[in-house]
Structures are given as C-alpha cells and as structure tokens.
Design a protein around this motif. Sequence first.
Motif, mmCIF file in Angstrom:
data_model
loop_
_atom_site.group_PDB
_atom_site.id
_atom_site.type_symbol
_atom_site.label_atom_id
_atom_site.label_comp_id
_atom_site.label_asym_id
_atom_site.label_seq_id
_atom_site.Cartn_x
_atom_site.Cartn_y
_atom_site.Cartn_z
ATOM 1 N N GLY A 159 0.832 -1.208 0.000
ATOM 2 C CA GLY A 159 0.000 0.000 0.000
ATOM 3 C C GLY A 159 0.865 1.256 0.000
ATOM 4 O O GLY A 159 0.599 2.213 -0.734
ATOM 5 N N GLY A 165 5.153 6.311 -1.823
ATOM 6 C CA GLY A 165 6.144 5.729 -0.908
ATOM 7 C C GLY A 165 7.229 6.746 -0.592
ATOM 8 O O GLY A 165 8.289 6.754 -1.210
ATOM 9 N N LYS A 212 -2.365 3.401 -6.978
ATOM 10 C CA LYS A 212 -2.720 2.649 -5.774
ATOM 11 C C LYS A 212 -3.733 1.543 -6.051
ATOM 12 O O LYS A 212 -3.577 0.817 -7.018
ATOM 13 C CB LYS A 212 -3.227 3.633 -4.723
ATOM 14 N N GLY A 213 -4.774 1.422 -5.226
ATOM 15 C CA GLY A 213 -5.667 0.261 -5.317
ATOM 16 C C GLY A 213 -6.764 0.400 -6.349
ATOM 17 O O GLY A 213 -7.735 -0.347 -6.311
ATOM 18 N N ASN A 440 -0.432 9.342 -0.611
ATOM 19 C CA ASN A 440 -0.422 8.523 0.607
ATOM 20 C C ASN A 440 -0.852 9.281 1.857
ATOM 21 O O ASN A 440 -1.191 8.667 2.868
ATOM 22 C CB ASN A 440 0.974 7.946 0.846
HETATM 23 C C1 LIG Z 1 1.341 6.204 11.170
HETATM 24 C C2 LIG Z 1 1.454 6.307 9.670
HETATM 25 C C3 LIG Z 1 2.665 6.674 9.098
HETATM 26 C C4 LIG Z 1 2.783 6.769 7.705
HETATM 27 N N1 LIG Z 1 3.982 7.157 7.157
HETATM 28 C C5 LIG Z 1 4.102 7.252 5.814
HETATM 29 C C6 LIG Z 1 5.324 7.643 5.217
HETATM 30 O O1 LIG Z 1 6.314 7.905 5.902
HETATM 31 N N2 LIG Z 1 5.373 7.739 3.878
HETATM 32 C C7 LIG Z 1 4.306 7.425 3.069
HETATM 33 O O2 LIG Z 1 4.421 7.482 1.851
HETATM 34 N N3 LIG Z 1 3.137 7.051 3.616
HETATM 35 C C8 LIG Z 1 3.010 6.962 4.959
HETATM 36 N N4 LIG Z 1 1.811 6.606 5.512
HETATM 37 C C9 LIG Z 1 0.668 6.390 4.626
HETATM 38 C C10 LIG Z 1 0.603 4.930 4.157
HETATM 39 O O3 LIG Z 1 1.681 4.645 3.303
HETATM 40 C C11 LIG Z 1 -0.694 4.724 3.389
HETATM 41 O O4 LIG Z 1 -1.772 5.000 4.249
HETATM 42 C C12 LIG Z 1 -0.823 3.327 2.830
HETATM 43 O O5 LIG Z 1 -1.927 3.281 1.959
HETATM 44 C C13 LIG Z 1 -1.025 2.290 3.895
HETATM 45 O O6 LIG Z 1 -1.098 1.031 3.279
HETATM 46 P P1 LIG Z 1 -1.587 -0.232 4.129
HETATM 47 O O7 LIG Z 1 -1.634 -1.371 3.209
HETATM 48 O O8 LIG Z 1 -0.749 -0.321 5.339
HETATM 49 O O9 LIG Z 1 -3.041 0.217 4.578
HETATM 50 P P2 LIG Z 1 -4.468 -0.414 4.230
HETATM 51 O O10 LIG Z 1 -5.439 0.451 4.934
HETATM 52 O O11 LIG Z 1 -4.491 -1.851 4.514
HETATM 53 O O12 LIG Z 1 -4.610 -0.187 2.668
HETATM 54 C C14 LIG Z 1 -4.804 1.130 2.202
HETATM 55 C C15 LIG Z 1 -5.043 1.127 0.723
HETATM 56 O O13 LIG Z 1 -3.842 0.765 0.045
HETATM 57 C C16 LIG Z 1 -4.176 0.094 -1.152
HETATM 58 N N5 LIG Z 1 -3.613 -1.253 -1.107
HETATM 59 C C17 LIG Z 1 -3.096 -1.901 -0.042
HETATM 60 N N6 LIG Z 1 -2.671 -3.116 -0.422
HETATM 61 C C18 LIG Z 1 -2.937 -3.235 -1.733
HETATM 62 C C19 LIG Z 1 -2.749 -4.261 -2.689
HETATM 63 N N7 LIG Z 1 -2.199 -5.427 -2.376
HETATM 64 N N8 LIG Z 1 -3.143 -4.037 -3.974
HETATM 65 C C20 LIG Z 1 -3.700 -2.867 -4.331
HETATM 66 N N9 LIG Z 1 -3.905 -1.859 -3.459
HETATM 67 C C21 LIG Z 1 -3.529 -2.044 -2.175
HETATM 68 C C22 LIG Z 1 -5.695 0.018 -1.222
HETATM 69 O O14 LIG Z 1 -6.176 1.127 -1.951
HETATM 70 C C23 LIG Z 1 -6.081 0.135 0.231
HETATM 71 O O15 LIG Z 1 -7.387 0.632 0.396
HETATM 72 C C24 LIG Z 1 1.669 6.497 6.884
HETATM 73 C C25 LIG Z 1 0.446 6.137 7.469
HETATM 74 C C26 LIG Z 1 0.334 6.040 8.844
HETATM 75 C C27 LIG Z 1 -0.989 5.670 9.443
#
Ligand SMILES: Cc1cc2nc3c(=O)[nH]c(=O)nc-3n(C[C@H](O)[C@H](O)[C@H](O)COP(=O)(O)OP(=O)(O)OC[C@H]3O[C@@H](n4cnc5c(N)ncnc54)[C@H](O)[C@@H]3O)c2cc1C
Length: 486
Positions: A159, A165, A212-213, A440
Amino acid sequence: MENPRGQRMLAPVTSTSHNQTPALDRADRTWLDTHIDGPVLIPVDHDYASETATFNLTLAHRPLVVVGATSTADVQNAVRFAGRRGLPVSINATGHGAVVSATGSLMINTSRMSDIKINSVAPYARIQAGVRANQLIPAAGEHGLAAISGSSPLVGSVGFTLGGGLSPVFGRSKGFAADHVRAFKIVTADGQLRHVTADREPELFWAVRGGKGNFGVVTELESGLFPASRLYGGGLYFGGEHAPAVLETWRGWVEHLPESLSTSFCLLRLPDLPFVPEPMRGRLTLHLRIAYLGSADEGAALVEPLRAAAPAFLDTVAEMPYANVASIHNDPTEPGVAVDRTALLRELSPQALDTLLSLAGPDTPPENHLMMTEVRLLGGALSRPPALPNAVGNRGDAEFCLFIASIPAPVEGDIERIRAVEERFLDRMAPWGTGGMYANFMSTEDTSAASVRMAYDAVAYERLVGIKKTYDPSNMFRINHNIRAA
Ligand SMILES: Cc1cc2nc3c(=O)[nH]c(=O)nc-3n(C[C@H](O)[C@H](O)[C@H](O)COP(=O)(O)OP(=O)(O)OC[C@H]3O[C@@H](n4cnc5c(N)ncnc54)[C@H](O)[C@@H]3O)c2cc1C
C-alpha cells in the motif's frame, strides 16, 4: 462444519444471520467456503472485527463479507465472486490507509500473504501483498540491504509503495518507493492474474505505481533494495518556546543540504496524561528529524547549526542501524481516532513559516490547537522523473509536504471543530501551496473527485482515467481515493 479442504465453513444461514447479511445467500456462502482457503467471515463472526480493523478509528469498515486471502488463487476467486455479484472490492492489509467506508463490499484481507524473497545480487525484494515494513526491513537487513519504507514500521509495504512511498531516509536521494518497482502481479476486475512489467502491460505498469488500489489487487511486487545497513539519524526535541528560532534556522539550513540528508519537523502538542513522557506532557514540543546516509562525522557537522540554535531537551541523533529507522519519527503504534489533512508547499518562505507558527506555534490560541503539524522536506530525487515513469504526481513544484492531524476529544462536535480548524489552517497556508496533495497522506477528508485529481498531474490523471476504463470499467475497486472511469 468443514469444507472439502478441512476448513471451517460458515454456519448455515439462519434467519438471524440472513437478516444481517441480506445480500449473501446460502449458495454464495457455500461457493466462497469451497473456493477460498482462508477464512471467510461475515459480521456475526468472531474474528470479523479484527479482520476488518482500521488504524484510524474515525472509519469503521463493515463489509458484507471479508475474505482472509492466503494465496493468489484466493484473491482471484474472491474478485471473480465479487464480479458475478456486482460487489465492490475493498482491500485491507494493515488498515493504516483506510479512507472510504467498505460497507457493502467484499473485503480482501491480504495480511496472511506475507512471503518475502530477497535477491541480494540484483538486489531486490519480492514481497507478497500483506508484508509490513517491520517484516521487510529485517529480511533485507540480513543481506546488508535496506528497503525503502515510510516512517511507521507497521504500514503495509505494498500500500505504501503503490501510493508513492515517501521515505524519511531515502526519499531525497532515491525518490519514491514506486520508482523502484520493477514488476508486480495483479488480479484485475476480470479475475485475471497479470504479470506486469514495463514491457508487458506497460499502461498498467505505469498506472498502478502511484494509482494505488484503483486497478486491482497487487498480490506480489518486486522492488529495488539499497546497500545500507546504518545511517546517522534520530531526533532533536526542543521545548515549544524555541520553535520560532529553531525553525528559522531549519528553514535556511534545508536550502543547502545534500540529497543524502532527509529531514522533517513536527510541532507536537501531546496531552497532559501519564503515558506521555514528562518533558512533552501537556506542552508544545518541536521534534526535528534527521536521516543522513553519509558518515557520522559529516552528519554531526551538518547538524551542528540545529544543535546550536537552542538547547534540545533530548538529542537522539547518532549512528544507528537501519533496522532502528522507525525511532526517527516514533509514529504512534496504537489505533486511535484522528482527523488529518495534507497539502504540498512550493516553498517555506519567512512569511510562510510565520504563518505556520501562528497556526501551530507557542502563541497559537488554545481553540486552534492541533496535535501535530508536520513538514517534510522533499526535493532531490523526489522532484525528478524516475527512470521508469509512473503515475506518482506533483514532483515538479513541491518542496515540502505538510500534514496536520488531531485527536478529537470525546465530546459532541469536537470532530467538526477540528475539521474547521484544519480547513482554516490549509486556507492560511494556501498562498504557498502547489494546489497538489501527496496521495499517501490524503485522508477520509480528501475523497471527492476534485481532491483525488489533486494527487496527480493533469495529463497523468486523464491517462489514469483511460486505463481505469480498460481494466476496471465497472469501478469494482472504488473503496479508495477513487479514479472514476466515467
Ligand atoms: C502512522 C502512519 C505513518 C505513515 N507514514 C508514511 C510515510 O512515511 N510515507 C508514506 O508514503 N506514507 C506513509 N503513511 C501512509 C501509508 O503509506 C498509506 O496509508 C498506505 O496506503 C497504507 O497502506 P496499508 O496497506 O498499510 O493500509 P491499508 O489500509 O491496509 O490499505 C490502504 C489502501 O492501500 C491500497 N492497497 C493496499 N494493499 C494493496 C494491494 N495489495 N493491492 C492494491 N492496493 C492495495 C488500497 O487502496 C487500500 O485501500 C503512513 C500512514 C500512517 C498511518
């Protein structure tokens, strides 16, 4: 009751459960049970809550059914089922990026798909959909390699990467994580598994890295690693009263930094509660973050002006193993309710900093207090087009990324109060904004079509819409910052 593969099947439909899941009939559930190896859960099931959990509790997912995918075949079968039933598909890896309610969807939880393979020669990592940064970092570290990851080790690597990223360590020297993806496998809305590279399916290759997704479920992704096992980094923590002087120094200091140094600051107002470390309890703190990939001696020389700007009450900037990279930001690890917004800034002029301090500094009136105001320095490779072009937007004109967040008090109307404070904050900073947002960091507040456009360059957005029409014409993947086909 077990299915032919020996797994527990959902309880037979009773009038109670049928009432709670009107759209899933007995035949649907039998089909899912026999075609999905992982758990298939509906709202009445015990593990449904943990399987659908979000990190930001302003949003609670309530899908019709959640499939705990254990393999690509599970993902394909779940998507095919959703296609036949006309259901939207939502994706939950860690819940850290939940932005749209998944109510009424078929959710695919990818967290069980956590295989990691490291090729230490090329070098790259091949990761499955559910891998988190805190799994990938040590796996790559065993080979003296570092994976680009974000500030929180709990975030899902896929994600994170698909949304750009932004790394607090490698961003300025290597660009976005998406820039280093060389191949991925994705299950698209037609249930097909596609092996995507720059040569095979080039449009999808471009779009998913940033889009993204919106185009399907990425089941596996190959991304470059970098030889790095240490850095000079950490945090400088100052009492809030020093924020104007230290940030004025930081503002000038960032104009002459090597790309191997990444930095950000956060103005933090933590509550007056026992779990908050004493020097930060109930007061404003300025947290400066440093990550330098050169030697400790050079790093210390670079950081010296910040150390001289004011006395820090805590200084953790030192030689550190890359494995400890999460300590630079010290992000929250427990889910909670937060309301957040973001904007990209083209500059942090003296006027911009003054305005920001009036909104988040020591003299900000209590009714406007926010829990955190973060500014990350961009530039360097983040501003340049990558070798393998992708959809990640707003590279040209953004020098800083602003992120504001607050935890509402458990009283009626506090969420609305915070929304209004944050809206005013962004309005006041708008003169220095680019008009764009970093995908993100976009939140539940940024889901309108107009907001989603702001994550992309105008031409890129139209191209994304065209690719969406080809691969997801019915908008099955809409539980996200949605790029609409129509
Ligand atoms: C505390 C915190 C710190 C963060 N720090 C950073 C940072 O330093 N830099 C940065 O860039 N971002 C950062 N983020 C943001 C983070 O990268 C995004 O919120 C990311 O989408 C999280 O992905 P996840 O899979 O963990 O979350 P999830 O809620 O599980 O997924 C979020 C979305 O990602 C997409 N996704 C996930 N997996 C897939 C897949 N396999 N195929 C297609 N789409 C998919 C979908 O659209 C899904 O709805 C941070 C977020 C938090 C909460």
